[in-house]
Scaffold this active site. Structure first.
Site, PDB file in Angstrom:
ATOM      1  N   GLU A   1      21.549 -21.624  47.244  1.00 14.23           N
ATOM      2  CA  GLU A   1      22.894 -21.023  47.017  1.00 14.23           C
ATOM      3  C   GLU A   1      24.220 -21.329  48.007  1.00 14.23           C
ATOM      4  OE1 GLU A   1      21.267 -17.262  46.852  1.00 14.23           O
ATOM      5  OE2 GLU A   1      20.357 -17.529  44.762  1.00 14.23           O
TER       6      GLU A   1
ATOM      7  N   GLU B   1      12.213 -24.497  46.483  1.00 16.06           N
ATOM      8  CA  GLU B   1      12.897 -23.803  45.566  1.00 16.06           C
ATOM      9  C   GLU B   1      13.399 -24.495  44.572  1.00 16.06           C
ATOM     10  OE1 GLU B   1      13.225 -19.391  47.213  1.00 16.06           O
ATOM     11  OE2 GLU B   1      14.916 -20.386  47.582  1.00 16.06           O
TER      12      GLU B   1
HETATM   13  P1  13P Z   1      14.439 -15.064  42.738  1.00 17.47           P
HETATM   14  O1  13P Z   1      12.754 -14.731  43.106  1.00 17.47           O
HETATM   15  O2  13P Z   1      15.254 -13.774  42.330  1.00 17.47           O
HETATM   16  O3  13P Z   1      14.229 -16.140  41.554  1.00 17.47           O
HETATM   17  O4  13P Z   1      14.940 -15.659  44.127  1.00 17.47           O
HETATM   18  C1  13P Z   1      14.191 -16.681  44.716  1.00 17.47           C
HETATM   19  C2  13P Z   1      14.913 -16.951  45.772  1.00 17.47           C
HETATM   20  O5  13P Z   1      16.300 -17.519  45.829  1.00 17.47           O
HETATM   21  C3  13P Z   1      14.545 -16.742  46.889  1.00 17.47           C
HETATM   22  O6  13P Z   1      15.102 -17.305  48.109  1.00 17.47           O
END
Ligand code: 13P
Length: 263
Positions: free
Chosen positions: A114, A184
């Site tokens: 993000e 991720e």
């Molecule tokens: P979610 O578990 O909500 O998909 O998010 C993952 C995340 O970005 C953890 O840093």
């Protein structure tokens, strides 16, 4: 569960030569009253969690003091979600490693997708942040991952290898060995679309191989739509040492079973 403390206790956390961890990333969620209930529940529920598993919550900056107050006597560690690459100076709005440390943070997430996407963070900046974290006595949790487009173009390994290479060059392998890596896949974050355990394992094994011997002792976390219902299958994979959990870390009834999803 013993997450922190005496050396012999730390020793017990290691499975083989790696520490298993579950890290909650609260992202931009929380409010004092709600946090207090969640943190109190973490303290209670994780007094006797799975042996050898370290539980961490990474909270927004304003809640670090609250985490310090409520978690300081507990087995749950805490951290932040970002930091400045600079030690101090005229950097309005930024927060340094030493500031996080004063509030008892042990971990800090760097390079979350993000931030890479919304704040144009490059791998070079991410590596500089990891270096600042290490210099300040914090453990960086370095996030890597490919977008859906990249996966569909069969570029997953090239993308994560490139992201990792910048950290390797900047930090050097011994220092990188002090970090935690979180894989991720961007397409799995907050989408409900989890990488299958086999898909995630493949990337973890690839990353660990790139790290050579250094990788033998590093914690590699998977993140992206981890839930109580899929955590056990993911964590059973040989190169997945735990998870970086977003949405499911915000309620104790989801977070606790994830933290216990180790055989
Ligand atoms: P979610 O578990 O909500 O998909 O998010 C993952 C995340 O970005 C953890 O840093």
């Amino acid at each position: 569960m013993v997450a922190r403390g005496q050396p012999q206790e730390r020793q017990e956390q290691r499975v083989g030569r790696r520490t298993r961890r579950v890290v909650g990333n609260w992202k931009m969620h929380g409010a004092l009253a709600r946090n207090a209930a969640l943190l109190d529940a973490c303290v209670q529920r994780f007094q006797a969690a799975a042996p050898g598993v370290e539980i961490v919550v990474c909270v927004p900056f304003p809640f670090l003091a609250q985490a310090q107050t409520l978690l300081r006597e507990s087995d749950v560690a805490w951290g932040a979600q970002d930091l400045s690459p600079h030690a101090q100076g005229a950097y309005t709005g930024e927060v340094s490693a030493s500031m996080l440390k004063e509030f008892g943070a042990a971990f800090v997430i760097v390079g979350h997708s993000e931030r890479r996407a919304q704040h144009s963070e490059t791998s070079a900046l991410v590596a500089a942040k990891a270096a600042a974290a290490l210099a300040g006595g914090l453990t960086p949790i370095i996030c890597l991952g490919e977008t859906l487009e990249e996966r569909e173009a069969d570029m997953t390994e090239a993308v994560v290898a490139g992201q990792l290479a910048v950290c390797m060059e900047t930090l050097g392998l011994p220092a990188l060995g002090q970090c935690v890596i979180a894989y991720e896949p961007v397409w799995a974050i907050g989408t409900g679309r989890t990488a299958t355990a086999v898909q995630a394992q493949k990337v973890h094994a690839f990353l660990r191989a790139r790290l050579g011997e250094t990788g033998d002792t590093m914690t590699l976390l998977y993140g992206g739509s981890v839930k109580a219902s899929n955590a056990r299958e993911l964590f059973a994979m040989p190169d997945i040492d735990g998870g970086l959990i977003g949405g499911a870390s915000l309620t104790i009834d989801e977070f606790e079973p994830i933290c216990r999803a180790f055989d």
